[in-house]
Design an enzyme around this catalytic site. Sequence first.
Site, PDB file in Angstrom:
ATOM      1  N   HIS A 226      58.172-110.599 -23.690  1.00 16.60           N
ATOM      2  CA  HIS A 226      57.020-109.683 -23.567  1.00 16.60           C
ATOM      3  C   HIS A 226      56.815-109.015 -24.938  1.00 16.60           C
ATOM      4  O   HIS A 226      56.581-109.696 -25.925  1.00 16.60           O
ATOM      5  CB  HIS A 226      57.329-108.719 -22.410  1.00 16.60           C
ATOM      6  CG  HIS A 226      56.213-107.825 -21.971  1.00 16.60           C
ATOM      7  ND1 HIS A 226      54.905-107.976 -22.348  1.00 16.60           N
ATOM      8  CD2 HIS A 226      56.224-106.727 -21.164  1.00 16.60           C
ATOM      9  CE1 HIS A 226      54.163-107.037 -21.796  1.00 16.60           C
ATOM     10  NE2 HIS A 226      54.945-106.248 -21.073  1.00 16.60           N
ATOM     11  N   HIS A 265      51.182-117.835 -22.994  1.00 11.73           N
ATOM     12  CA  HIS A 265      50.879-116.618 -22.239  1.00 11.73           C
ATOM     13  C   HIS A 265      50.749-116.972 -20.772  1.00 11.73           C
ATOM     14  O   HIS A 265      50.266-118.048 -20.436  1.00 11.73           O
ATOM     15  CB  HIS A 265      49.576-115.985 -22.744  1.00 11.73           C
ATOM     16  CG  HIS A 265      49.428-114.577 -22.314  1.00 11.73           C
ATOM     17  ND1 HIS A 265      48.902-114.235 -21.092  1.00 11.73           N
ATOM     18  CD2 HIS A 265      49.775-113.418 -22.931  1.00 11.73           C
ATOM     19  CE1 HIS A 265      48.923-112.914 -20.982  1.00 11.73           C
ATOM     20  NE2 HIS A 265      49.452-112.390 -22.071  1.00 11.73           N
ATOM     21  N   ASP A 319      51.118-111.200 -30.062  1.00 11.96           N
ATOM     22  CA  ASP A 319      52.302-110.868 -30.860  1.00 11.96           C
ATOM     23  C   ASP A 319      52.408-111.699 -32.136  1.00 11.96           C
ATOM     24  O   ASP A 319      53.074-111.281 -33.076  1.00 11.96           O
ATOM     25  CB  ASP A 319      53.570-111.072 -30.018  1.00 11.96           C
ATOM     26  CG  ASP A 319      53.784-109.924 -29.054  1.00 11.96           C
ATOM     27  OD1 ASP A 319      53.431-108.791 -29.415  1.00 11.96           O
ATOM     28  OD2 ASP A 319      54.295-110.158 -27.948  1.00 11.96           O
TER      29      ASP A 319
HETATM   30  N1  ACO Z   1      56.708-122.513 -27.146  1.00  9.97           N
HETATM   31  C1  ACO Z   1      56.822-123.785 -26.681  1.00  9.97           C
HETATM   32  N2  ACO Z   1      56.497-124.152 -25.431  1.00  9.97           N
HETATM   33  C2  ACO Z   1      56.057-123.192 -24.603  1.00  9.97           C
HETATM   34  C3  ACO Z   1      55.910-121.847 -25.019  1.00  9.97           C
HETATM   35  C4  ACO Z   1      56.252-121.534 -26.342  1.00  9.97           C
HETATM   36  N3  ACO Z   1      56.150-120.280 -26.798  1.00  9.97           N
HETATM   37  N4  ACO Z   1      55.462-121.113 -23.995  1.00  9.97           N
HETATM   38  C5  ACO Z   1      55.336-121.956 -22.961  1.00  9.97           C
HETATM   39  N5  ACO Z   1      55.696-123.207 -23.322  1.00  9.97           N
HETATM   40  C6  ACO Z   1      55.692-124.399 -22.466  1.00  9.97           C
HETATM   41  C7  ACO Z   1      56.903-124.380 -21.533  1.00  9.97           C
HETATM   42  O1  ACO Z   1      58.025-124.996 -22.127  1.00  9.97           O
HETATM   43  C8  ACO Z   1      56.378-125.111 -20.339  1.00  9.97           C
HETATM   44  O2  ACO Z   1      56.375-126.496 -20.639  1.00  9.97           O
HETATM   45  P1  ACO Z   1      56.672-127.600 -19.510  1.00  9.97           P
HETATM   46  O3  ACO Z   1      55.588-127.422 -18.475  1.00  9.97           O
HETATM   47  O4  ACO Z   1      56.608-128.901 -20.237  1.00  9.97           O
HETATM   48  O5  ACO Z   1      58.043-127.278 -18.959  1.00  9.97           O
HETATM   49  C9  ACO Z   1      54.917-124.660 -20.237  1.00  9.97           C
HETATM   50  O6  ACO Z   1      54.551-124.318 -21.587  1.00  9.97           O
HETATM   51  C10 ACO Z   1      54.726-123.458 -19.337  1.00  9.97           C
HETATM   52  O7  ACO Z   1      55.577-122.413 -19.790  1.00  9.97           O
HETATM   53  P2  ACO Z   1      56.238-121.276 -18.899  1.00  9.97           P
HETATM   54  O8  ACO Z   1      57.398-120.688 -19.609  1.00  9.97           O
HETATM   55  O9  ACO Z   1      56.466-121.809 -17.524  1.00  9.97           O
HETATM   56  O10 ACO Z   1      55.064-120.237 -18.832  1.00  9.97           O
HETATM   57  P3  ACO Z   1      55.162-118.741 -18.312  1.00  9.97           P
HETATM   58  O11 ACO Z   1      53.807-118.390 -17.868  1.00  9.97           O
HETATM   59  O12 ACO Z   1      56.267-118.599 -17.335  1.00  9.97           O
HETATM   60  O13 ACO Z   1      55.602-117.940 -19.623  1.00  9.97           O
HETATM   61  C11 ACO Z   1      55.602-116.774 -21.635  1.00  9.97           C
HETATM   62  C12 ACO Z   1      54.768-117.252 -20.430  1.00  9.97           C
HETATM   63  C13 ACO Z   1      56.864-116.066 -21.145  1.00  9.97           C
HETATM   64  C14 ACO Z   1      54.774-115.807 -22.452  1.00  9.97           C
HETATM   65  C15 ACO Z   1      55.989-118.016 -22.479  1.00  9.97           C
HETATM   66  O14 ACO Z   1      54.818-118.659 -22.958  1.00  9.97           O
HETATM   67  C16 ACO Z   1      56.914-117.668 -23.635  1.00  9.97           C
HETATM   68  O15 ACO Z   1      58.127-117.579 -23.435  1.00  9.97           O
HETATM   69  N6  ACO Z   1      56.342-117.431 -24.861  1.00  9.97           N
HETATM   70  C17 ACO Z   1      57.147-117.019 -25.987  1.00  9.97           C
HETATM   71  C18 ACO Z   1      57.410-115.508 -25.942  1.00  9.97           C
HETATM   72  C19 ACO Z   1      56.172-114.706 -26.282  1.00  9.97           C
HETATM   73  O16 ACO Z   1      55.492-114.943 -27.255  1.00  9.97           O
HETATM   74  N7  ACO Z   1      55.938-113.660 -25.469  1.00  9.97           N
HETATM   75  C20 ACO Z   1      54.823-112.746 -25.658  1.00  9.97           C
HETATM   76  C21 ACO Z   1      53.777-112.924 -24.601  1.00  9.97           C
HETATM   77  S1  ACO Z   1      52.380-111.891 -24.940  1.00  9.97           S
HETATM   78  C22 ACO Z   1      52.870-110.343 -24.549  1.00  9.97           C
HETATM   79  O17 ACO Z   1      53.729-110.107 -23.750  1.00  9.97           O
HETATM   80  C23 ACO Z   1      52.245-109.266 -25.255  1.00  9.97           C
END
Ligand code: ACO
Length: 382
Positions: A226, A265, A319
């Site tokens: 987050h 996201h 971010d």
């Molecule tokens: N890098 C690479 N692959 C990613 C990323 C990433 N940052 N985010 C998602 N994916 C991929 C996952 O591996 C998954 O792939 P798959 O379907 O082949 O297994 C798919 O995209 C879906 O991802 P989830 O993690 O299931 O998506 P979720 O909605 O649960 O998570 C989250 C969202 C937590 C923001 C995620 O994208 C992440 O961890 N991002 C990195 C951390 C980040 O930048 N957080 C800030 C968010 S904005 C905020 O809070 C202000």
Amino acid sequence: MTTTAAKPRFDKGLANTIASESAMSWIDGQEGVLEYVGIDIDALARNSTFEETVFLLWRRKLPTAGELEAFSALIRGEYALPEPMWDIIRGVPADAGPMHAVRTLVSALALFDPEADDPSLEANERKGIRLLARTPSLIANFDRHRNGRDFIKPDKSLDVASSFLAMLNGERPTETMAKALDVCLILHADHGFNASTFAGLVTISTLSDMYSAVTTAIGTLKGPLHGGANEAVMHLLDEIGGIDKVEPFIRAKLDRKEKVMGFGHRVYKAYDPRATYLKTFAKKLAEDTGNQGLYEMSNRIEQIMHEAVGSKGIHPNVDFYSATTYYSIGLAIDLFTPMFVMSRIAGWVGHCIEQLSDNRLIRPRCEYIGPHQQPYVPIADR
Ligand code: ACO
């Protein structure tokens, strides 16, 4: 008489659950749109100020000039910290992480607020103003304390962003730096039912108090999935170390199935509209402050990510470019997430007040997957 209720549906991560109604911000994740009270985030970032945006979120309309002046005066009138807080800041270990410090210090503010447990709407609004007005002093002066510098009190002649930077650095910020931080505060002020807002709402829905709700929310914001992602992005840029190393580094990370911080996201499957504005802003600021290298590296990461996972709807989130922006403002990396706190208090408080206007305890269920009908085995026989 027995009552039959429909069996609740399991929704991991609550990704498809609408938990409440809100009139504050609207997100279209497919088209990449964010509006505060119906106004596009881009228009607000270009034209508004943080104080005006908070008024919009809390009062659901743009203020007139007179209303804005009165609202700003209300915030500035609450800048001063209760005197005992200075000793509490001194008592925080200098090597504590700033998010631990801010969570502890915001919680401590309740100890000196005679209205802490007053549940009335008026008292909650006053507490919201106090939280918004005092948190910048806590963050800036914790930073001064850990660096062995004397405290600086907030300056009522300055807005939230400028007063914060003046305390942090011991001198008035340039217009460019104050504007840069102000824009970041606008862009982070609210975002629907994100994890920290939801956590704060769970707390307020028990009829606890505003300080407890905001403290809960700060703890939730801290995580790298987050709000903590902005710091993780900066560490990533540091670790990569140069533009020529971006491609192998990012591809190897993706091959290992690791997440690249600042991308993806839960709601946006298109470009996060906050990142659209910040990207242009970060570029200009990086050029003005000699940090072009950092911007270029970020841009290269974005290109590689676009090629590799863009088709999955993974794009930069707010971010990603806020990291370069904060770095160009001259902030220490571990102060990035506290900047998010300073801003998001607007959203947390607004949503808590909304929740209390039509409250119902937030209490979901869990699916029990353990055994049943087990014998109790005496300890000697186990
Ligand atoms: N890098 C690479 N692959 C990613 C990323 C990433 N940052 N985010 C998602 N994916 C991929 C996952 O591996 C998954 O792939 P798959 O379907 O082949 O297994 C798919 O995209 C879906 O991802 P989830 O993690 O299931 O998506 P979720 O909605 O649960 O998570 C989250 C969202 C937590 C923001 C995620 O994208 C992440 O961890 N991002 C990195 C951390 C980040 O930048 N957080 C800030 C968010 S904005 C905020 O809070 C202000």
